[in-house]
Scaffold this motif. Structure first.
Motif, PDB file in Angstrom:
ATOM      1  N   ASP A 197       0.816  -1.219   0.000  1.00  0.00           N
ATOM      2  CA  ASP A 197       0.000   0.000   0.000  1.00  0.00           C
ATOM      3  C   ASP A 197       0.848   1.268   0.000  1.00  0.00           C
ATOM      4  OD1 ASP A 197       1.018  -0.185   2.557  1.00  0.00           O
ATOM      5  OD2 ASP A 197      -0.869   0.265   3.579  1.00  0.00           O
ATOM      6  N   TYR A 198       1.959   1.219  -0.719  1.00  0.00           N
ATOM      7  CA  TYR A 198       2.811   2.410  -0.807  1.00  0.00           C
ATOM      8  C   TYR A 198       2.142   3.472  -1.674  1.00  0.00           C
ATOM      9  CZ  TYR A 198       6.757  -0.131   1.236  1.00  0.00           C
ATOM     10  OH  TYR A 198       7.597  -0.836   2.080  1.00  0.00           O
ATOM     11  N   ALA A 199       2.030   4.677  -1.150  1.00  0.00           N
ATOM     12  CA  ALA A 199       1.398   5.757  -1.910  1.00  0.00           C
ATOM     13  C   ALA A 199       2.303   6.277  -3.014  1.00  0.00           C
ATOM     14  CB  ALA A 199       1.018   6.895  -0.965  1.00  0.00           C
ATOM     15  N   THR A 200       3.603   6.345  -2.755  1.00  0.00           N
ATOM     16  CA  THR A 200       4.565   6.835  -3.740  1.00  0.00           C
ATOM     17  C   THR A 200       5.810   5.967  -3.697  1.00  0.00           C
ATOM     18  OG1 THR A 200       3.789   9.112  -3.415  1.00  0.00           O
ATOM     19  CG2 THR A 200       5.864   8.828  -4.583  1.00  0.00           C
ATOM     20  N   ILE A 201       6.189   5.446  -4.859  1.00  0.00           N
ATOM     21  CA  ILE A 201       7.397   4.633  -4.994  1.00  0.00           C
ATOM     22  C   ILE A 201       8.330   5.339  -5.964  1.00  0.00           C
ATOM     23  CG2 ILE A 201       8.351   2.426  -5.741  1.00  0.00           C
ATOM     24  CD1 ILE A 201       5.669   1.137  -5.068  1.00  0.00           C
ATOM     25  N   CYS A 202       9.566   5.558  -5.538  1.00  0.00           N
ATOM     26  CA  CYS A 202      10.566   6.178  -6.413  1.00  0.00           C
ATOM     27  C   CYS A 202      11.501   5.094  -6.938  1.00  0.00           C
ATOM     28  CB  CYS A 202      11.351   7.251  -5.670  1.00  0.00           C
ATOM     29  SG  CYS A 202      12.550   8.110  -6.718  1.00  0.00           S
ATOM     30  N   GLU A 203      11.504   4.891  -8.235  1.00  0.00           N
ATOM     31  CA  GLU A 203      12.353   3.890  -8.875  1.00  0.00           C
ATOM     32  C   GLU A 203      13.694   4.530  -9.210  1.00  0.00           C
ATOM     33  OE1 GLU A 203      14.219   1.114 -10.037  1.00  0.00           O
ATOM     34  OE2 GLU A 203      14.193   2.516 -11.722  1.00  0.00           O
ATOM     35  N   ALA A 204      14.747   4.097  -8.529  1.00  0.00           N
ATOM     36  CA  ALA A 204      16.067   4.699  -8.710  1.00  0.00           C
ATOM     37  C   ALA A 204      17.123   3.677  -9.086  1.00  0.00           C
ATOM     38  CB  ALA A 204      16.491   5.426  -7.430  1.00  0.00           C
ATOM     39  N   SER A 205      16.699   2.477  -9.469  1.00  0.00           N
ATOM     40  CA  SER A 205      17.667   1.441  -9.810  1.00  0.00           C
ATOM     41  C   SER A 205      18.058   1.450 -11.279  1.00  0.00           C
ATOM     42  CB  SER A 205      17.099   0.062  -9.460  1.00  0.00           C
ATOM     43  OG  SER A 205      16.078  -0.312 -10.372  1.00  0.00           O
ATOM     44  N   GLY A 206      17.193   1.998 -12.130  1.00  0.00           N
ATOM     45  CA  GLY A 206      17.445   1.980 -13.567  1.00  0.00           C
ATOM     46  C   GLY A 206      17.135   0.652 -14.218  1.00  0.00           C
ATOM     47  N   ALA A 207      16.512  -0.275 -13.487  1.00  0.00           N
ATOM     48  CA  ALA A 207      16.195  -1.595 -14.026  1.00  0.00           C
ATOM     49  C   ALA A 207      14.943  -1.520 -14.896  1.00  0.00           C
ATOM     50  CB  ALA A 207      15.996  -2.595 -12.899  1.00  0.00           C
ATOM     51  N   SER A 208      15.077  -1.865 -16.165  1.00  0.00           N
ATOM     52  CA  SER A 208      13.967  -1.710 -17.102  1.00  0.00           C
ATOM     53  C   SER A 208      12.812  -2.663 -16.831  1.00  0.00           C
ATOM     54  CB  SER A 208      14.471  -1.914 -18.541  1.00  0.00           C
ATOM     55  OG  SER A 208      15.410  -0.923 -18.890  1.00  0.00           O
ATOM     56  N   ALA A 209      13.065  -3.785 -16.159  1.00  0.00           N
ATOM     57  CA  ALA A 209      12.025  -4.790 -15.932  1.00  0.00           C
ATOM     58  C   ALA A 209      11.373  -4.667 -14.560  1.00  0.00           C
ATOM     59  CB  ALA A 209      12.621  -6.184 -16.107  1.00  0.00           C
ATOM     60  N   ILE A 210      11.556  -3.544 -13.884  1.00  0.00           N
ATOM     61  CA  ILE A 210      11.147  -3.435 -12.494  1.00  0.00           C
ATOM     62  C   ILE A 210       9.661  -3.183 -12.298  1.00  0.00           C
ATOM     63  CG2 ILE A 210      11.512  -0.937 -12.299  1.00  0.00           C
ATOM     64  CD1 ILE A 210      12.461  -3.602  -9.658  1.00  0.00           C
ATOM     65  N   LEU A 211       8.957  -2.641 -13.296  1.00  0.00           N
ATOM     66  CA  LEU A 211       7.587  -2.184 -13.069  1.00  0.00           C
ATOM     67  C   LEU A 211       6.637  -3.312 -12.682  1.00  0.00           C
ATOM     68  CD1 LEU A 211       7.132   0.540 -15.833  1.00  0.00           C
ATOM     69  CD2 LEU A 211       7.488   0.851 -13.386  1.00  0.00           C
ATOM     70  N   ASP A 212       6.780  -4.484 -13.270  1.00  0.00           N
ATOM     71  CA  ASP A 212       5.897  -5.597 -12.903  1.00  0.00           C
ATOM     72  C   ASP A 212       6.088  -6.010 -11.450  1.00  0.00           C
ATOM     73  OD1 ASP A 212       4.440  -5.928 -15.220  1.00  0.00           O
ATOM     74  OD2 ASP A 212       5.911  -7.260 -16.141  1.00  0.00           O
ATOM     75  N   THR A 213       7.234  -5.709 -10.888  1.00  0.00           N
ATOM     76  CA  THR A 213       7.498  -6.034  -9.481  1.00  0.00           C
ATOM     77  C   THR A 213       6.892  -5.002  -8.549  1.00  0.00           C
ATOM     78  OG1 THR A 213       9.549  -7.179 -10.041  1.00  0.00           O
ATOM     79  CG2 THR A 213       9.316  -6.414  -7.765  1.00  0.00           C
ATOM     80  N   ILE A 214       6.964  -3.727  -8.922  1.00  0.00           N
ATOM     81  CA  ILE A 214       6.561  -2.682  -7.967  1.00  0.00           C
ATOM     82  C   ILE A 214       5.125  -2.195  -8.140  1.00  0.00           C
ATOM     83  CG2 ILE A 214       8.917  -1.946  -7.546  1.00  0.00           C
ATOM     84  CD1 ILE A 214       8.516   0.393  -9.391  1.00  0.00           C
ATOM     85  N   VAL A 215       4.526  -2.354  -9.307  1.00  0.00           N
ATOM     86  CA  VAL A 215       3.124  -1.934  -9.461  1.00  0.00           C
ATOM     87  C   VAL A 215       2.223  -2.619  -8.430  1.00  0.00           C
ATOM     88  CG1 VAL A 215       1.093  -2.068 -10.958  1.00  0.00           C
ATOM     89  CG2 VAL A 215       3.247  -1.176 -11.861  1.00  0.00           C
ATOM     90  N   PRO A 216       2.357  -3.921  -8.181  1.00  0.00           N
ATOM     91  CA  PRO A 216       1.496  -4.560  -7.177  1.00  0.00           C
ATOM     92  C   PRO A 216       1.718  -4.066  -5.751  1.00  0.00           C
ATOM     93  CG  PRO A 216       2.395  -6.205  -8.672  1.00  0.00           C
ATOM     94  CD  PRO A 216       3.143  -4.930  -8.931  1.00  0.00           C
ATOM     95  N   ARG A 217       2.792  -3.283  -5.517  1.00  0.00           N
ATOM     96  CA  ARG A 217       3.060  -2.762  -4.180  1.00  0.00           C
ATOM     97  C   ARG A 217       2.424  -1.400  -3.943  1.00  0.00           C
ATOM     98  NH1 ARG A 217       6.314  -5.850  -1.043  1.00  0.00           N
ATOM     99  NH2 ARG A 217       7.057  -7.686  -2.164  1.00  0.00           N
ATOM    100  N   LEU A 218       1.743  -0.861  -4.956  1.00  0.00           N
ATOM    101  CA  LEU A 218       1.128   0.456  -4.844  1.00  0.00           C
ATOM    102  C   LEU A 218      -0.212   0.402  -4.120  1.00  0.00           C
ATOM    103  CD1 LEU A 218       1.590   2.058  -8.385  1.00  0.00           C
ATOM    104  CD2 LEU A 218       2.580   2.911  -6.254  1.00  0.00           C
ATOM    105  N   ALA A 219      -0.522   1.494  -3.441  1.00  0.00           N
ATOM    106  CA  ALA A 219      -1.865   1.712  -2.936  1.00  0.00           C
ATOM    107  C   ALA A 219      -2.765   2.164  -4.089  1.00  0.00           C
ATOM    108  CB  ALA A 219      -1.839   2.780  -1.839  1.00  0.00           C
TER     109      ALA A 219
END
Length: 308
Positions: A197-219
């Motif tokens: 339920d994270y309201a804001t996630i800042c992606e700072a790794s530069g990993a192009s495949a990261i979105l499928d991992t972090i989208v489910p962590r959003l509020a």
């Protein structure tokens, strides 16, 4: 005039080469560079040959947008600036090579307005001005991040700036155990985080495949801030649709961001120490570039121009 410059001749081919410099114009300054940083984002893409189409792209090129040094000469309109210690966010002043981004050379010529005053007492840490301003741009452009992805140089600066601006300490994800050192906030293995339920996630790794991992962590209606530079991004639509997710692309820093970060540094709210892990002579560039991108222990590689 001539200068010694770092030249990317082709992907994975780098050399220290002598280049002719453009003349100093009436509103230009000539800067003798002391230190220049190697970017693990854009320069890694240039080094690997994976840089997407970009204005000025092509080889041979002089990279670099993280340099500091002293103004040693200037055109008639700006001679009062001679002697200033400044940050150089790049230059396009060479004959025989493209200036993308052009700051990695012993001497550079650029318009006076692009030479940004910084505190000389920062020493080599002054090269972090661009990254600090980039991180500030990402944090100040919206809600403060509750989760930061990656504890590399940008991720550390994002977390430090969030704290400097008075935000609650973010959680930081880092897969490399050797990079989980931090003061004032928690750095954890993503596998140990059950929160979704994270309201804001800042992606700072530069990993192009990261979105499928972090989208489910959003509020619901949460936001992902992209603070890296990517060749391509894609993600599964249904999880983002369910959350009405938002993406915010954080563009390059502005002079106002540099001024804001400089004020935070001057006040003591933001520190840049402990972020540069490796310093090599500019003459050792052939060894420095692969290490900057391939050595897991290298957080930030800086080239020292004093012996050139």
């Amino acid at each position: 005039m001539e200068t010694l410059a770092i030249v990317l001749e082709a992907p994975e081919q780098v050399a220290l080469r002598r280049l002719a410099l453009n003349p100093v114009g009436p509103a230009d300054v000539l800067i003798e560079i002391a230190w220049s940083g190697i970017s693990a984002g854009t320069e890694k893409l240039l080094w690997s040959g994976k840089m997407p189409a970009f204005p000025g792209m092509g080889y041979p090129l002089v990279p670099g947008y993280e340099s500091v040094g002293r103004i040693v000469d200037a055109g008639g309109e700006v001679r009062g600036r001679i002697g200033e210690w400044v940050f150089v966010p790049g230059a396009n002043c060479y004959e025989g090579a493209r200036g993308l981004f052009g700051g990695s050379a012993r001497r550079v010529v650029l318009p006076s307005a692009r030479a940004l005053p910084v505190d000389e007492s920062l020493g080599a840490d002054g090269i972090l001005t661009a990254l600090a301003a980039t991180a500030y741009h990402a944090v100040a452009g919206g809600a403060a991040p509750e989760l930061v992805i990656g504890h590399g140089i940008v991720g550390r600066l994002v977390a430090r700036i969030a704290l400097a601006l008075g935000a609650a300490a973010p959680t930081v994800w880092e897969t490399n155990p050797e990079r989980r050192d931090a003061v004032g906030y928690a750095v954890i293995d993503p596998a140990d985080d059950a929160r979704r339920d994270y309201a804001t996630i800042c992606e700072a790794s530069g990993a192009s495949a990261i979105l499928d991992t972090i989208v489910p962590r959003l509020a619901k209606r949460g936001e992902i801030v992209l603070a890296g530079f990517y060749d391509r991004l894609d993600f599964a639509f249904p999880p983002a649709f369910q959350r009405e997710a938002r993406l915010r692309i954080s563009a390059e820093f502005t002079p106002d961001d540099v001024a804001a970060t400089s004020a935070l540094i001057a006040s003591g709210a933001l520190r840049l120490d402990g972020l540069i892990s490796h310093v090599r002579p500019a003459a050792a560039v052939v060894e420095a570039y692969p290490a900057a991108f391939g050595d897991p222990a290298c957080l930030k590689m800086v080239l020292d121009w004093s012996a050139v």
